[in-house]
Structure formats: structure tokens, C-alpha cells
Design a protein around this motif. Structure first.
Motif, PDB file in Angstrom:
ATOM      1  N   THR A 170       0.129   5.291  -0.691  1.00 60.16           N
ATOM      2  CA  THR A 170      -0.999   4.352  -0.693  1.00 60.16           C
ATOM      3  C   THR A 170      -1.142   3.731   0.688  1.00 60.16           C
ATOM      4  O   THR A 170      -0.148   3.378   1.333  1.00 60.16           O
ATOM      5  CB  THR A 170      -0.793   3.242  -1.744  1.00 60.16           C
ATOM      6  OG1 THR A 170       0.458   2.612  -1.493  1.00 60.16           O
ATOM      7  CG2 THR A 170      -0.791   3.805  -3.155  1.00 60.16           C
ATOM      8  N   ILE A 171      -2.393   3.619   1.127  1.00 63.31           N
ATOM      9  CA  ILE A 171      -2.680   3.170   2.489  1.00 63.31           C
ATOM     10  C   ILE A 171      -3.637   1.983   2.383  1.00 63.31           C
ATOM     11  O   ILE A 171      -4.665   2.084   1.701  1.00 63.31           O
ATOM     12  CB  ILE A 171      -3.338   4.319   3.286  1.00 63.31           C
ATOM     13  CG1 ILE A 171      -2.504   5.606   3.112  1.00 63.31           C
ATOM     14  CG2 ILE A 171      -3.478   3.973   4.766  1.00 63.31           C
ATOM     15  CD1 ILE A 171      -3.293   6.875   3.291  1.00 63.31           C
ATOM     16  N   PHE A 172      -3.276   0.864   3.002  1.00 62.25           N
ATOM     17  CA  PHE A 172      -4.067  -0.364   2.830  1.00 62.25           C
ATOM     18  C   PHE A 172      -4.770  -0.763   4.119  1.00 62.25           C
ATOM     19  O   PHE A 172      -4.253  -0.559   5.232  1.00 62.25           O
ATOM     20  CB  PHE A 172      -3.169  -1.513   2.367  1.00 62.25           C
ATOM     21  CG  PHE A 172      -2.581  -1.275   0.996  1.00 62.25           C
ATOM     22  CD1 PHE A 172      -3.393  -1.291  -0.134  1.00 62.25           C
ATOM     23  CD2 PHE A 172      -1.232  -0.997   0.840  1.00 62.25           C
ATOM     24  CE1 PHE A 172      -2.870  -1.050  -1.392  1.00 62.25           C
ATOM     25  CE2 PHE A 172      -0.701  -0.753  -0.416  1.00 62.25           C
ATOM     26  CZ  PHE A 172      -1.522  -0.779  -1.535  1.00 62.25           C
ATOM     27  N   ASP A 173      -5.936  -1.407   3.915  1.00 62.02           N
ATOM     28  CA  ASP A 173      -6.679  -1.956   5.050  1.00 62.02           C
ATOM     29  C   ASP A 173      -5.861  -3.087   5.674  1.00 62.02           C
ATOM     30  O   ASP A 173      -5.424  -4.020   4.981  1.00 62.02           O
ATOM     31  CB  ASP A 173      -8.031  -2.493   4.558  1.00 62.02           C
ATOM     32  CG  ASP A 173      -8.764  -3.217   5.664  1.00 62.02           C
ATOM     33  OD1 ASP A 173      -8.724  -2.748   6.822  1.00 62.02           O
ATOM     34  OD2 ASP A 173      -9.371  -4.276   5.370  1.00 62.02           O
ATOM     35  N   PHE A 219      -4.628   1.262   7.446  1.00 58.01           N
ATOM     36  CA  PHE A 219      -5.803   1.853   8.090  1.00 58.01           C
ATOM     37  C   PHE A 219      -6.792   0.738   8.399  1.00 58.01           C
ATOM     38  O   PHE A 219      -6.589  -0.410   7.982  1.00 58.01           O
ATOM     39  CB  PHE A 219      -6.438   2.931   7.187  1.00 58.01           C
ATOM     40  CG  PHE A 219      -7.201   2.386   6.006  1.00 58.01           C
ATOM     41  CD1 PHE A 219      -6.552   1.951   4.863  1.00 58.01           C
ATOM     42  CD2 PHE A 219      -8.597   2.314   6.031  1.00 58.01           C
ATOM     43  CE1 PHE A 219      -7.255   1.458   3.777  1.00 58.01           C
ATOM     44  CE2 PHE A 219      -9.309   1.822   4.958  1.00 58.01           C
ATOM     45  CZ  PHE A 219      -8.629   1.388   3.819  1.00 58.01           C
ATOM     46  N   GLU A 220      -7.844   1.090   9.132  1.00 59.92           N
ATOM     47  CA  GLU A 220      -8.869   0.100   9.489  1.00 59.92           C
ATOM     48  C   GLU A 220     -10.130   0.400   8.702  1.00 59.92           C
ATOM     49  O   GLU A 220     -10.812   1.384   8.968  1.00 59.92           O
ATOM     50  CB  GLU A 220      -9.143   0.151  10.988  1.00 59.92           C
ATOM     51  CG  GLU A 220      -7.922  -0.240  11.782  1.00 59.92           C
ATOM     52  CD  GLU A 220      -8.266  -0.964  13.064  1.00 59.92           C
ATOM     53  OE1 GLU A 220      -9.315  -1.647  13.118  1.00 59.92           O
ATOM     54  OE2 GLU A 220      -7.467  -0.843  13.998  1.00 59.92           O
ATOM     55  N   ALA A 275      -3.570  -8.713   5.759  1.00 57.47           N
ATOM     56  CA  ALA A 275      -3.352 -10.010   6.421  1.00 57.47           C
ATOM     57  C   ALA A 275      -3.898 -11.128   5.530  1.00 57.47           C
ATOM     58  O   ALA A 275      -3.262 -12.188   5.375  1.00 57.47           O
ATOM     59  CB  ALA A 275      -4.021 -10.018   7.783  1.00 57.47           C
ATOM     60  N   GLY A 276      -5.076 -10.902   4.912  1.00 60.64           N
ATOM     61  CA  GLY A 276      -5.660 -11.916   4.026  1.00 60.64           C
ATOM     62  C   GLY A 276      -4.818 -12.125   2.775  1.00 60.64           C
ATOM     63  O   GLY A 276      -4.629 -13.259   2.322  1.00 60.64           O
ATOM     64  N   LEU A 277      -4.309 -11.024   2.225  1.00 60.58           N
ATOM     65  CA  LEU A 277      -3.473 -11.122   1.016  1.00 60.58           C
ATOM     66  C   LEU A 277      -2.211 -11.933   1.309  1.00 60.58           C
ATOM     67  O   LEU A 277      -1.824 -12.825   0.539  1.00 60.58           O
ATOM     68  CB  LEU A 277      -3.108  -9.701   0.539  1.00 60.58           C
ATOM     69  CG  LEU A 277      -2.199  -9.617  -0.675  1.00 60.58           C
ATOM     70  CD1 LEU A 277      -2.891 -10.146  -1.927  1.00 60.58           C
ATOM     71  CD2 LEU A 277      -1.729  -8.174  -0.898  1.00 60.58           C
TER      72      LEU A 277
END
Ligand code: SAM
Length: 285
Positions: A215-218, A189-190, A223-225
């Protein structure tokens, strides 16, 4: 307490990814997992556990990709079973899963057909599948540094919490061969659309009793991870239903070309994790 005991209701894992109904028959030599296990991982049609064409389950992989396959969240062996039928077959296959009964089924039913396919129980806590609260929330992969030419996490990072994901992405970077590829799926998600979220909050959970239900991630956080672990996305397949799972192929920085995820313009639809009524941790045990 797990959600099923609170509400006498269990919500199964979200759909495991492979779509469509093939309707093909199952080779008699390879057992098919029982219905209640197939239900735990998503697709119940036996055809979804099969690979009658014999083609590699992931096309366009570099030479040698199937030398050492590490399958994180191997479930009841759906992909292992398909890879047993493909050419080239993995030279080495290691599958781990936190559900004891499904690992036991794979050990007893798939490894005898091909001893190069080894399954191990990853004994970490999960509210529904491995509910002993004294267990650790995550653990190192039982895989040597740089061993995996292909790591698969299909419909798995769609069920890990933010903390688990941070751990397991670093572990992926550790176990991947320099030319290795991680094939993975994600709900994204954004976060810029959710102004109430803190900087350290980067996941959405759909189930208040079992956050691992889905589970839904930003996407910016992901991208940073990946970048901080020395990884990058080299192929991004958007969902076929808006907001459903992205297929991301991930490699070490310097291997291949980094791609942007692009927009999710898929048609709207529904794909909720189905409800089951029995205690999943007991299945197969
Ligand atoms: C939706 S199923 C997909 C199974 C398999 N990858 C497939 O495509 O058929 C998700 C699997 O991931 C496993 N899983 C989730 N979190 C895990 C973790 N932290 N460690 C090991 N397995 C995990 C679950 O037990 C479950 O079998």
C-alpha cells in the motif's frame, strides 16, 4: 476470495526492510524461524534475524526507549530476536501480528528464551494471512494508554489499507508514552500527480486481489493524518531505491523537532514482493 485461490498464486509481503546479506551464524540457543515463515516477512537469510554486534537495532534512541517496546506486525520475530541479542534489552516487549502461525512460532520458540517477550495474535482480517471474512478489519491495540516507549511498525504500514492506517495511527498516538517514538516504514507518493483521485482517496494498491500486498500513501495525506493524531515526523530516511520504503521516526507534537520528508532522489530499481505458491494462512498452524 484471496488472490492465491483465484490465481493459484500468492504474492508475498513486500521486503521487510533490513537490507544486505550478513552471512553470520545463528546462536544455537535462539531458534530461527522456518524458511517458509521467513519468506512471508521478506528477508530469508538467517543473518537478517540476528544481531551479533549486540548494538541496539535502532541507534540514537533517547534513554529509556527500550523500556517498553511494542512491535506492531511482529511477524516471525525477526526484530524481537535481534532485540533479545542487544544491550540494552527491552525490559518489556509486546509483539502482535495477524498471522496466527507466526505468532504461535514466536510464543513457542522465543518467549521460552526470554519470558519478557510476549506475543499475541491480533485477530483481524487479511486476505492472505488471516482470511476469515467475518473478522473485523481492525481492532484496538492490546496495549495500555501511554505505555510504549518505543513502538515499531517495520514494513507494516506498507501493508495496511487507508482505513486501517487511519485507525492504527490513532492507536499509535494512544499507546505512545509522551516521550515515546514510533519507528515505521512507508511507501509514499505525491497525489498531485494523480488528478483522477478524489479527496477521500489517498492510497494506491498494487494487487487487485489482495490490497494489503503493498500500500502506497499520499505523503501530504500522511502528514495531515499524523498531525490530526497529535504526532509529527522527527526523522525521515528516504528510500534506497526510488519509491521504496521511507523510514519515519514519529513522536508526539512538542517532542523533538518536526522535519520535512524531502525529495526521494534514490536510484531507480526494482523490489517487487516475491511470489509464493502455498496458502500462507496455513503456515505454522
Ligand atoms: C513484511 S512483514 C514484516 C514483519 C516484521 N515487522 C519484520 O520486520 O520482520 C509485515 C507483517 O505485518 C503483519 N501485519 C500486517 N497488517 C497487520 C495488522 N493489521 N495487524 C497485525 N499485523 C499486521 C503481517 O502479518 C506481517 O507479519
Amino acid at each position: 476470495m484471496p488472490s492465491w485461490s483465484v490465481k493459484n498464486l500468492l504474492v508475498r509481503r513486500a521486503h521487510a526492510g533490513a537490507e544486505g546479506d550478513g552471512g553470520s551464524s545463528v546462536p544455537p540457543s535462539l531458534p530461527i524461524p522456518p524458511f517458509e515463515m521467513r519468506q512471508l516477512v521478506g528477508p530469508t537469510d538467517p543473518a537478517m534475524f540476528d544481531n551479533l554486534s549486540g548494538a541496539p537495532i535502532f541507534a540514537d534512541m533517547p534513554d529509556g526507549a527500550y523500556d517498553y517496546v511494542f512491535d506492531f506486525g511482529s511477524g516471525c520475530g525477526r526484530l524481537a530476536r535481534q532485540m533479545m541479542q542487544q544491550s540494552p534489552r527491552p525490559t518489556t516487549y509486546r509483539g502482535i501480528d495477524l498471522h496466527h502461525g507466526m505468532v504461535k512460532w514466536c510464543q513457542e520458540n522465543l518467549t521460552p528464551a526470554n519470558p519478557d517477550f510476549i506475543f499475541a495474535h491480533h485477530n483481524v482480517f487479511n486476505p492472505g494471512f488471516n482470511p476469515d471474512p467475518s473478522l473485523p478489519r481492525f481492532a484496538p491495540f492490546p496495549i495500555e494508554d501511554g505505555a510504549a516507549t518505543l513502538m515499531i511498525a517495520w514494513s507494516v504500514f506498507t501493508h495496511t489499507t487507508q482505513r486501517q492506517t487511519e485507525h492504527y495511527v490513532k492507536e499509535a498516538a494512544r499507546v505512545l508514552d509522551d516521550r515515546g517514538i514510533l519507528v515505521s516504514t512507508w511507501f509514499l507518493f505525491e497525489k498531485r500527480n494523480f488528478p483522477m483521485m478524489q479527496d477521500f482517496q489517498n492510497a494506491l494498491y498494487i494487487n487487485e486481489f489482495d490490497p494489503t500486498n503493498a500500500t502506497i500513501f499520499d505523503r501530504t495525506w500522511l502528514a495531515g493524518l499524523l498531525s490530526s493524531a497529535g504526532l509529527q515526523v522527527i526523522l525521515a530516511r528516504p528510500p534506497w531505491i526510488r519509491g521504496f520504503q521511507w523510514e519515519l521516526h514519529i513522536a508526539k507534537k512538542g517532542q523533538g523537532t518536526q522535519v520535512e520528508l524531502g525529495e526521494d532522489l534514490a536510484p531507480y530499481g526494482k523490489k517487487p514482493p516475491p511470489v509464493v505458491t502455498q496458502d500462507p494462512s496455513k503456515i505454522g498452524n
